[in-house]
Design a protein around this motif. Structure first.
Motif, mmCIF file in Angstrom:
data_model
loop_
_atom_site.group_PDB
_atom_site.id
_atom_site.type_symbol
_atom_site.label_atom_id
_atom_site.label_comp_id
_atom_site.label_asym_id
_atom_site.label_seq_id
_atom_site.Cartn_x
_atom_site.Cartn_y
_atom_site.Cartn_z
ATOM 1 N N SER A 178 -19.571 62.707 2.258
ATOM 2 C CA SER A 178 -19.556 61.520 3.110
ATOM 3 C C SER A 178 -20.814 61.373 3.960
ATOM 4 O O SER A 178 -21.380 60.268 4.034
ATOM 5 C CB SER A 178 -18.305 61.533 3.998
ATOM 6 O OG SER A 178 -18.221 60.366 4.766
ATOM 7 N N ARG B 178 -15.474 54.940 -0.721
ATOM 8 C CA ARG B 178 -16.253 56.054 -1.262
ATOM 9 C C ARG B 178 -16.519 55.796 -2.732
ATOM 10 O O ARG B 178 -15.745 55.132 -3.428
ATOM 11 C CB ARG B 178 -15.543 57.394 -1.053
ATOM 12 C CG ARG B 178 -14.109 57.439 -1.496
ATOM 13 C CD ARG B 178 -13.363 58.574 -0.820
ATOM 14 N NE ARG B 178 -13.610 59.861 -1.456
ATOM 15 C CZ ARG B 178 -13.542 61.025 -0.808
ATOM 16 N NH1 ARG B 178 -13.301 61.064 0.489
ATOM 17 N NH2 ARG B 178 -13.752 62.160 -1.442
ATOM 18 N N TRP C 39 -17.492 64.101 -3.449
ATOM 19 C CA TRP C 39 -18.057 63.078 -2.581
ATOM 20 C C TRP C 39 -18.505 63.729 -1.285
ATOM 21 O O TRP C 39 -17.719 64.429 -0.638
ATOM 22 C CB TRP C 39 -17.026 62.002 -2.291
ATOM 23 C CG TRP C 39 -17.433 60.995 -1.266
ATOM 24 C CD1 TRP C 39 -16.968 60.893 0.013
ATOM 25 C CD2 TRP C 39 -18.393 59.945 -1.423
ATOM 26 N NE1 TRP C 39 -17.577 59.848 0.662
ATOM 27 C CE2 TRP C 39 -18.463 59.243 -0.201
ATOM 28 C CE3 TRP C 39 -19.208 59.533 -2.481
ATOM 29 C CZ2 TRP C 39 -19.309 58.151 -0.009
ATOM 30 C CZ3 TRP C 39 -20.054 58.454 -2.290
ATOM 31 C CH2 TRP C 39 -20.098 57.767 -1.069
ATOM 32 N N VAL D 260 -20.393 51.136 1.769
ATOM 33 C CA VAL D 260 -21.096 52.421 1.768
ATOM 34 C C VAL D 260 -22.555 52.246 1.377
ATOM 35 O O VAL D 260 -23.444 52.908 1.929
ATOM 36 C CB VAL D 260 -20.410 53.400 0.795
ATOM 37 C CG1 VAL D 260 -21.167 54.733 0.727
ATOM 38 C CG2 VAL D 260 -18.960 53.628 1.202
ATOM 39 N N TYR D 261 -22.837 51.356 0.430
ATOM 40 C CA TYR D 261 -24.188 51.187 -0.124
ATOM 41 C C TYR D 261 -24.643 49.737 0.063
ATOM 42 O O TYR D 261 -24.789 48.988 -0.915
ATOM 43 C CB TYR D 261 -24.187 51.535 -1.611
ATOM 44 C CG TYR D 261 -23.785 52.950 -1.947
ATOM 45 C CD1 TYR D 261 -24.556 54.037 -1.542
ATOM 46 C CD2 TYR D 261 -22.629 53.205 -2.696
ATOM 47 C CE1 TYR D 261 -24.198 55.341 -1.878
ATOM 48 C CE2 TYR D 261 -22.261 54.502 -3.038
ATOM 49 C CZ TYR D 261 -23.050 55.563 -2.617
ATOM 50 O OH TYR D 261 -22.697 56.842 -2.948
ATOM 51 N N ARG E 254 -23.484 60.201 1.750
ATOM 52 C CA ARG E 254 -23.006 59.140 0.855
ATOM 53 C C ARG E 254 -23.419 59.422 -0.598
ATOM 54 O O ARG E 254 -23.891 58.536 -1.319
ATOM 55 C CB ARG E 254 -23.520 57.774 1.317
ATOM 56 C CG ARG E 254 -23.001 57.335 2.665
ATOM 57 C CD ARG E 254 -23.602 56.009 3.100
ATOM 58 N NE ARG E 254 -25.022 56.188 3.468
ATOM 59 C CZ ARG E 254 -25.892 55.203 3.565
ATOM 60 N NH1 ARG E 254 -25.514 53.958 3.295
ATOM 61 N NH2 ARG E 254 -27.137 55.447 3.923
#
Length: 505
Positions: free
Chosen positions: A441, A424, A439, A466-467, A444
């Motif tokens: 989820s 995260r 955050w 995540v990215y 994102r």
């Protein structure tokens, strides 16, 4: 600073209420039960005055008003993981006895995975007295060099290390890890070996020889050599601190993992004071991490009698709410949130930065993942630093990020469901005062709330997991330029009050 005289901790001739509670819980305890990029200040040492000893090198991080700061004055959060490392987590013997367990390797490549894929910037590294000083008065320089190599390799990829003087059931000869044989007083009648199961470790934790050894340590009993055992421990810690001066990626020393004093807080205060004094004599500005009595793992609250008397300090409770009772079958998220909120007050009492050095649950289960996500959200709410337990484990309870491979004690597949929860975004270094972060989820999206932000860049953890396609950002609703510094990290300038980071495109 004057040292307080410790109270004597008598050995219980019959179980006191806390010991009965301990004994009741220990059969369910996993092995971990007893079980920071960039700060600096010019003044440190005893809060009552300077030690007068010049520091050989300024640490990367400092603590001011409960916040971690880097050399530029940016507010830092350390977020990462514990790793028990082959050759450092000392559970083997040189006299023919069977090793207690298999410990996996961990290298700079693993730290690169933490930084890039997971976005983490921190490693909590458990090391042992038995590895540092296996024979009384003799420091194992090879062991120290292995610590230094890993610290340097991790720092090279942006992962900062807290070196944790770890113990579980006092020492490997009578428990799991920690003190060398010569520092067990009275000397044990029997030397134990492996393989060590969770049930056997629970028995060792509450055995008379382990409890007597802890009592001797905290009461500074005299060893057969004539040396007081607490003094020997403090001298060992100072040797470690002196060595780490040449390895700036080691940003703090943890005084002892999960101290066992059964509520004798004056004893623990005296122990922390004595060890910190020896560390600060050789490393006046090096931050230290101190923990409460390990019983907090069960009670979710700590005794607060006297504030920790040294500056540059982090308060390191472990968050295992109901885990050691029944695995948290209640799924009471409020209980976790309350425990963490109490830890915030405890850290504030000590004028220390809150650093949850351990927390966790079985990452293979939905309940375990809910436990983790609840902790993460609460740590965000309170802007705490943390280190998850554990990176990899193929013995006993098998917590960690990896399944076991086809061959025993080898690394198998990455546990993707766990990584989905653990990876995260967060602000690793904030140019200004961090007053909130959250955050989301599903989207994102990371939201960072700022006060007194400057025109210097904020550094952000943007995990590749995540990215994968990068990130975009806004500052007070206006598009802000994002500069990717390396995989898993980005910089954004925002001198407003709200910075929002989200997937690119």
């Amino acid at each position: 600073m004057s040292r307080r005289e410790p109270l004597r901790m008598p050995l219980p001739c019959r179980p006191c209420p806390v010991l009965r509670s301990w004994a009741k819980m220990t059969p369910m305890l996993p092995q971990r039960f007893f079980s920071l990029a960039l700060l600096l200040t010019a003044c440190s040492g005893d809060k009552g005055g300077s030690t007068g000893t010049p520091s050989p090198a300024a640490p990367l991080l400092s603590v001011r008003d409960g916040r971690l700061l880097d050399a530029s004055g940016r507010q830092v959060l350390l977020r990462g993981i514990n790793a028990r490392v082959e050759g450092l987590f000392d559970v083997t013997f040189d006299d023919g006895r069977i090793a207690l367990e298999e410990i996996p390797p961990f290298t700079g490549e693993d730290c690169a995975f933490l930084a890039e894929t997971l976005g983490m910037n921190h490693l909590r590294l458990p090391v042992n007295w038995s590895g540092i000083e296996p024979h009384e008065g003799t420091i194992d320089t090879g062991y120290l060099e292995r610590i230094g190599t890993l610290v340097d390799d991790c720092a090279a990829v942006g992962v900062l290390t807290i070196v944790d003087l770890h113990q579980d059931a006092y020492g490997k000869d009578i428990g799991e890890d920690g003190a060398p044989l010569w520092a067990i007083h009275p000397p044990p009648a029997e030397l134990l070996e492996g393989p060590l199961t969770s049930a056997e470790l629970a028995e060792r934790r509450r055995s008379p020889v382990v409890l007597e050894a802890f009592s001797s340590l905290y009461n500074n009993a005299t060893l057969t050599s004539g040396q007081p055992v607490r003094d020997a421990y403090a001298a060992m810690a100072a040797e470690l601190a002196g060595f780490l001066a040449d390895h700036p990626g080691a940003v703090a020393i943890e005084l002892q993992n999960e101290p066992v004093v059964f509520g004798a807080q004056d004893l623990l205060d005296a122990f922390h004071d004595a060890v910190t004094a020896e560390i600060r004599a050789v490393a006046p500005e090096l931050p230290v991490v101190f923990e409460p009595d390990a019983i907090r793992n069960i009670t979710d609250t700590a005794v607060m009698n006297t504030p920790f008397p040294w500056d540059q300090a982090m308060y390191g409770p472990h968050i295992y709410t109901q885990v050691f009772e029944d695995g948290w079958v209640s799924e009471d998220t409020g209980a976790i949130e309350e425990s963490i909120a109490r830890s915030v007050e405890e850290a504030r009492f000590h004028s220390a930065h809150l650093y949850a050095g351990e927390f966790g649950n079985d990452p293979r289960t939905e309940r375990g993942l809910l436990f983790l996500s609840t902790c993460f959200d609460a740590f965000d709410l309170h802007q705490a630093s943390w280190a998850l337990w554990l990176y990899e484990e193929h013995s006993q309870d098998s917590w960690g990020l990896y399944d076991e491979g086809d061959a025993p004690h080898t690394r198998g597949a990455l546990r993707a469901a766990a990584v989905d929860v653990i990876a995260r975004g967060f602000p690793t270094a904030t140019a200004g005062r961090l007053i909130g972060l959250s955050w989301d989820s599903p989207s994102r999206t990371l939201t960072v709330r700022l006060e007194d932000a400057t025109s210097d860049p904020h550094e952000l953890a943007v995990p590749v997991w995540v990215y994968p396609d990068g990130v975009s950002a806004t500052c007070d609703g206006t598009t802000a330029a994002v500069r990717a510094t390396h995989p898993g990290r980005a910089e954004v300038v925002c001198n407003g009050s709200e910075l929002v980071v989200f997937p690119q495109g």
